[in-house]
Design a protein around this motif. Structure first.
Motif, PDB file in Angstrom:
ATOM      1  N   PHE A   1      -7.649   0.507   6.708  1.00 37.58           N
ATOM      2  CA  PHE A   1      -8.363  -0.757   6.510  1.00 37.58           C
ATOM      3  C   PHE A   1      -7.716  -1.963   7.192  1.00 37.58           C
ATOM      4  O   PHE A   1      -8.249  -3.068   7.111  1.00 37.58           O
ATOM      5  N   GLY A   2      -6.588  -1.759   7.857  1.00 39.54           N
ATOM      6  CA  GLY A   2      -5.872  -2.916   8.387  1.00 39.54           C
ATOM      7  C   GLY A   2      -5.954  -3.105   9.879  1.00 39.54           C
ATOM      8  O   GLY A   2      -5.214  -3.929  10.436  1.00 39.54           O
ATOM      9  N   GLN A   3      -6.829  -2.363  10.562  1.00 38.28           N
ATOM     10  CA  GLN A   3      -6.853  -2.437  12.021  1.00 38.28           C
ATOM     11  C   GLN A   3      -7.187  -3.836  12.517  1.00 38.28           C
ATOM     12  O   GLN A   3      -6.691  -4.267  13.560  1.00 38.28           O
ATOM     13  N   ARG A   4      -8.017  -4.577  11.787  1.00 39.09           N
ATOM     14  CA  ARG A   4      -8.404  -5.928  12.207  1.00 39.09           C
ATOM     15  C   ARG A   4      -7.566  -6.998  11.511  1.00 39.09           C
ATOM     16  O   ARG A   4      -7.807  -8.180  11.714  1.00 39.09           O
ATOM     17  N   ARG A   5      -6.615  -6.567  10.672  1.00 38.45           N
ATOM     18  CA  ARG A   5      -5.833  -7.536   9.899  1.00 38.45           C
ATOM     19  C   ARG A   5      -4.367  -7.591  10.323  1.00 38.45           C
ATOM     20  O   ARG A   5      -3.644  -8.491   9.903  1.00 38.45           O
ATOM     21  N   VAL A   6      -3.932  -6.609  11.092  1.00 42.40           N
ATOM     22  CA  VAL A   6      -2.556  -6.603  11.589  1.00 42.40           C
ATOM     23  C   VAL A   6      -2.590  -6.434  13.095  1.00 42.40           C
ATOM     24  O   VAL A   6      -3.635  -6.126  13.691  1.00 42.40           O
ATOM     25  N   SER A   7      -1.453  -6.635  13.731  1.00 40.38           N
ATOM     26  CA  SER A   7      -1.381  -6.455  15.178  1.00 40.38           C
ATOM     27  C   SER A   7      -1.572  -4.992  15.541  1.00 40.38           C
ATOM     28  O   SER A   7      -1.381  -4.097  14.705  1.00 40.38           O
ATOM     29  N   ASP A   8      -1.920  -4.762  16.806  1.00 45.82           N
ATOM     30  CA  ASP A   8      -2.152  -3.392  17.245  1.00 45.82           C
ATOM     31  C   ASP A   8      -0.867  -2.574  17.155  1.00 45.82           C
ATOM     32  O   ASP A   8      -0.901  -1.392  16.819  1.00 45.82           O
ATOM     33  N   ALA A   9       0.272  -3.198  17.446  1.00 47.17           N
ATOM     34  CA  ALA A   9       1.546  -2.487  17.340  1.00 47.17           C
ATOM     35  C   ALA A   9       1.838  -2.102  15.897  1.00 47.17           C
ATOM     36  O   ALA A   9       2.292  -0.973  15.616  1.00 47.17           O
ATOM     37  N   ALA A  10       1.588  -3.010  14.958  1.00 43.59           N
ATOM     38  CA  ALA A  10       1.821  -2.715  13.551  1.00 43.59           C
ATOM     39  C   ALA A  10       0.888  -1.618  13.063  1.00 43.59           C
ATOM     40  O   ALA A  10       1.292  -0.746  12.266  1.00 43.59           O
ATOM     41  N   HIS A  11      -0.345  -1.632  13.538  1.00 44.51           N
ATOM     42  CA  HIS A  11      -1.292  -0.590  13.134  1.00 44.51           C
ATOM     43  C   HIS A  11      -0.879   0.761  13.698  1.00 44.51           C
ATOM     44  O   HIS A  11      -0.968   1.784  13.011  1.00 44.51           O
ATOM     45  N   THR A  12      -0.420   0.784  14.945  1.00 44.13           N
ATOM     46  CA  THR A  12       0.065   2.036  15.526  1.00 44.13           C
ATOM     47  C   THR A  12       1.255   2.577  14.753  1.00 44.13           C
ATOM     48  O   THR A  12       1.369   3.790  14.527  1.00 44.13           O
ATOM     49  N   LEU A  13       2.158   1.684  14.341  1.00 45.86           N
ATOM     50  CA  LEU A  13       3.299   2.099  13.530  1.00 45.86           C
ATOM     51  C   LEU A  13       2.833   2.701  12.202  1.00 45.86           C
ATOM     52  O   LEU A  13       3.391   3.706  11.734  1.00 45.86           O
ATOM     53  N   ALA A  14       1.805   2.115  11.595  1.00 43.16           N
ATOM     54  CA  ALA A  14       1.282   2.657  10.337  1.00 43.16           C
ATOM     55  C   ALA A  14       0.718   4.051  10.539  1.00 43.16           C
ATOM     56  O   ALA A  14       0.935   4.947   9.711  1.00 43.16           O
ATOM     57  N   VAL A  15      -0.008   4.267  11.650  1.00 37.63           N
ATOM     58  CA  VAL A  15      -0.550   5.593  11.939  1.00 37.63           C
ATOM     59  C   VAL A  15       0.591   6.592  12.127  1.00 37.63           C
ATOM     60  O   VAL A  15       0.530   7.733  11.637  1.00 37.63           O
ATOM     61  N   PHE A  16       1.646   6.166  12.813  1.00 42.13           N
ATOM     62  CA  PHE A  16       2.804   7.033  13.024  1.00 42.13           C
ATOM     63  C   PHE A  16       3.464   7.392  11.693  1.00 42.13           C
ATOM     64  O   PHE A  16       3.815   8.559  11.456  1.00 42.13           O
ATOM     65  N   MET A  17       3.618   6.436  10.810  1.00 42.02           N
ATOM     66  CA  MET A  17       4.263   6.697   9.526  1.00 42.02           C
ATOM     67  C   MET A  17       3.408   7.602   8.640  1.00 42.02           C
ATOM     68  O   MET A  17       3.933   8.426   7.882  1.00 42.02           O
TER      69      MET A  17
END
Length: 446
Positions: free
Chosen positions: A117-133
């Motif tokens: 749910f955060g793809q439009r609420r955080v930076s793209d780098a932060a979202h990629t990090l979330a996917v990695f985690m």
């Protein structure tokens, strides 16, 4: 005829674990494929990779929820069906189960929400990090389950003292002799389950309409992953089979359909194992399989006759192994033929013949079924033990009436059937209509 309580309890647990294994595999592999889609979108800037991510992240979320929900009955049944198991192996199983639950909790509370749910609420780098985690969390959570299951197959690092296992070496418990091969097969089976799911869904979409960039990119990635995973699965399965021959000769003999100790080693390719006559009816055998059988101290091959009264359900182990092998070979052939047919057109699914697209649709769940069959070989082949050669299931079986166990089994079958059909229905709906754009509240684009 009254069905024994032990048989009903085994069937109930096997049904629940099979449902968990199916969606656990899909969620595990999709998490890593989504990370690949996300990284490719960042590196190349191509909208097709973003479209692939947006579609399959919804299927991942559904698979994750089903896997999480299926884990609860398995945990409950460990206490309700096998009431004495924690008393015997609680010092080993308790921490491993706890670490697995903690991994899922951290994954869900910290990173999964950002991923979904955060793809439009955080930076793209932060979202990629979330996917990695999330991908790391999935792998770690599955790893704890595999560690416990493999330890029960090849116990190490703990000693049975006065009827209860006491741990003296935790690294040896976690990284027991069969952990590496079991983990490798679990990951490879998961990749095949997700890859053929993706190819089957995109093949269905391609027959209805020209595929978009997202479908083409996802199909290409899935086809390559399927080919490599199918190729690597063979040596991993052989490595585990050789280890099973040493530590679990009864299971090895059941898989091979080998009944009589010291006889010429033969591998029954097909047939029907008959426990009463201790022969394989209507069998087709080859003079091979010596690497897959255990040996006595004198060097004789160990047959099922050495385990009178303590044999696993031979026919179920025998045919589960063959279903897994046949589907593995079919998936290897399908993946290689897909690469061959589509290589000149950059694996564009629209370039494939309609008959082959229909074949891929028919193999949508081949990887998932093969993964479940592999777990059946491992689980059923361990019987009648809970922990190999030490703790039997009859020792830890809870007292429950035949009626309650029978109704419980029926209820679980109906529940999982309904959930499975709902998953297929939602998958078909997503394949037909795709991802509906969701716009921002104030003038934002999708």
């Amino acid at each position: 005829m009254e069905i024994p309580s032990l048989l009903l309890a085994r069937a109930q647990f096997l049904v629940s674990f099979s449902f968990l294994a199916l969606f656990m595999a899909v969620a595990l592999a999709l998490a890593w494929l989504l990370l690949f889609f996300k990284i490719r979108a960042r590196v190349t800037g191509q909208a097709g990779w973003t479209a692939a991510y947006r579609f399959w992240v919804r299927i991942f979320a559904l698979s994750f929820v089903l896997a999480l929900g299926a884990a609860l009955p398995v945990l409950v049944q460990m206490g309700s069906l096998w009431g004495g198991v924690m008393d015997r192996i609680g010092n080993v199983a308790g921490p491993l189960v706890g670490y697995g639950v903690l991994s899922v909790f951290v994954l869900k509370s910290c990173f999964l929400g950002v991923m979904l749910f955060g793809q439009r609420r955080v930076s793209d780098a932060a979202h990629t990090l979330a996917v990695f985690m999330v991908a790391i969390g999935q792998l770690v959570a599955v790893g704890w389950l595999v560690a416990l299951h493999s330890w029960m197959q090849t116990p190490d690092g703990a000693a049975l003292i006065e009827g209860r296992y006491q741990v003296y070496d935790w690294p040896a418990v976690v990284f027991n002799p069969s952990f590496g091969w079991s983990m490798a097969l679990t990951v490879l089976g998961a990749l095949l389950a997700a890859a053929f799911l993706i190819m089957g869904v995109i093949a269905l979409q391609t027959l209805r309409r020209p595929p978009g960039d997202g479908e083409r990119n996802a199909f290409k990635a899935a086809a390559v992953v399927a080919a490599f995973a199918a190729l690597l699965q063979a040596p991993a399965a052989l490595g585990l089979a050789e280890l099973v021959a040493v530590h679990q000769p009864a299971k090895a003999a059941a898989v091979a359909g080998y009944w009589h100790t010291g006889a010429q080693p033969e591998l029954a390719l097909v047939g029907w194992p008959d426990a009463e006559t201790q022969t394989n009816l209507y069998s087709w055998t080859v003079h091979s399989g010596s690497r897959l059988l255990g040996r006595t101290a004198q060097g004789e091959f160990v047959g099922l006759d050495r385990f009178a009264g303590m044999q696993p359900p031979v026919a179920l182990v025998f045919w589960s192994a063959r279903v897994a092998v046949l589907l593995g070979l079919a998936m290897l052939g399908a993946a290689c033929l897909t690469l061959l047919l589509g290589w000149r057109r950059h694996l564009d699914p629209s370039a494939l013949p309609a008959w082959w697209l229909r074949t891929l649709i028919g193999m949508t769940f081949a990887g998932g079924i093969a993964a479940v069959a592999g777990w059946w070989v491992s689980l059923v082949g361990l019987l009648p033990y809970t922990v190999n050669r030490t703790v039997t299931q009859s020792e830890v079986l809870s007292s429950a009436s035949h009626t309650s166990l029978g109704y419980g089994l029926l209820a679980y079958v109906l529940l999982y059937l309904a959930l499975g059909l709902a998953f297929v229905g939602m998958l078909l709906h997503a394949a037909r209509y795709g991802v509906v754009p969701v716009r921002k509240a104030i003038g934002g684009a999708a």
